[in-house]
Design a protein around this motif. Structure first.
Motif: not given
Lengths: 129, 129
Positions: A103-104, B18, B77-78, B81-85
């Motif tokens: 997903c990233f 997150p 970003i996934d 668009n609501d989780v960052v890696l």
């Protein structure tokens, strides 16, 4: 089996815990989702990832439609007991509903834009028939 | 630089996103934390991870006390668009406040117990002097 391990999880105010799924073989972070107590218990029983879908308000056995299940090889919890990490075998090699491996797939570029930098392996039309 | 990339993040009801920090060289998932808009902007400016501490209610430049900063090599970003890696270089090789490499050092064992399976590299007493 005792449920003591479930009691040790620090569930948030919604009764959920954040979960990171990482591909064991490659180390790639595949996705991020949430579990409630029942989802985590089912994941351990099945040996496959079962999440709590916040949008649909129900358990979500990952891959139930796509066939892209996640076999759990290792389960970790962090120092605060409030985040779970699954090391999984990603069946089909596709974790994302866009048909990508992970997903990233959007990278922040030097000019600041988010840009998709990973290929679509299989069209979602062919995954969700 | 435009702040359009910050507007594209789907901040939660608390204005947070997150964030997963992964060691670029090893692929190890090091920790999980949260950022608000200012923290994410500062992270991009500095090239080092700056989180939002929910417990302390303030920005937290990771490593500000311990010296164990995280140099950001790649930001993702996934799909939602609501989780960052973040893919980082973990200075000092220690991400966890317990003195371990990663916060995810507790494994679920065959009998169901969570057990610490990774060594303490440096005593917290020696890290936070």
């Amino acid at each position: 089996m005792s449920e003591a391990w479930l009691d040790e999880v620090r569930w948030d105010e919604h009764g959920l815990v954040p979960v990171i799924a990482q591909e064991a073989s490659s180390g790639d972070v595949l996705m991020f989702a949430w579990m409630n107590r029942e989802a985590l218990a089912r994941t351990a029983e099945l040996g496959e990832a079962v999440y709590w879908s916040r949008s649909r308000g129900k358990l979500w056995h990952k891959g139930e439609e796509s066939g892209h299940t996640q076999r759990v090889l290792d389960m970790r919890i962090d120092c605060d007991n409030d985040v779970v990490l699954l090391k999984v075998e990603q069946v089909g090699g596709i974790a994302c509903h866009t048909g990508r491996h992970s997903c990233f797939f959007q990278r922040r570029m030097a000019d600041g834009r988010w840009e998709a930098v990973e290929p679509v392996i299989k069209s979602p039309k062919d995954i969700y028939k």
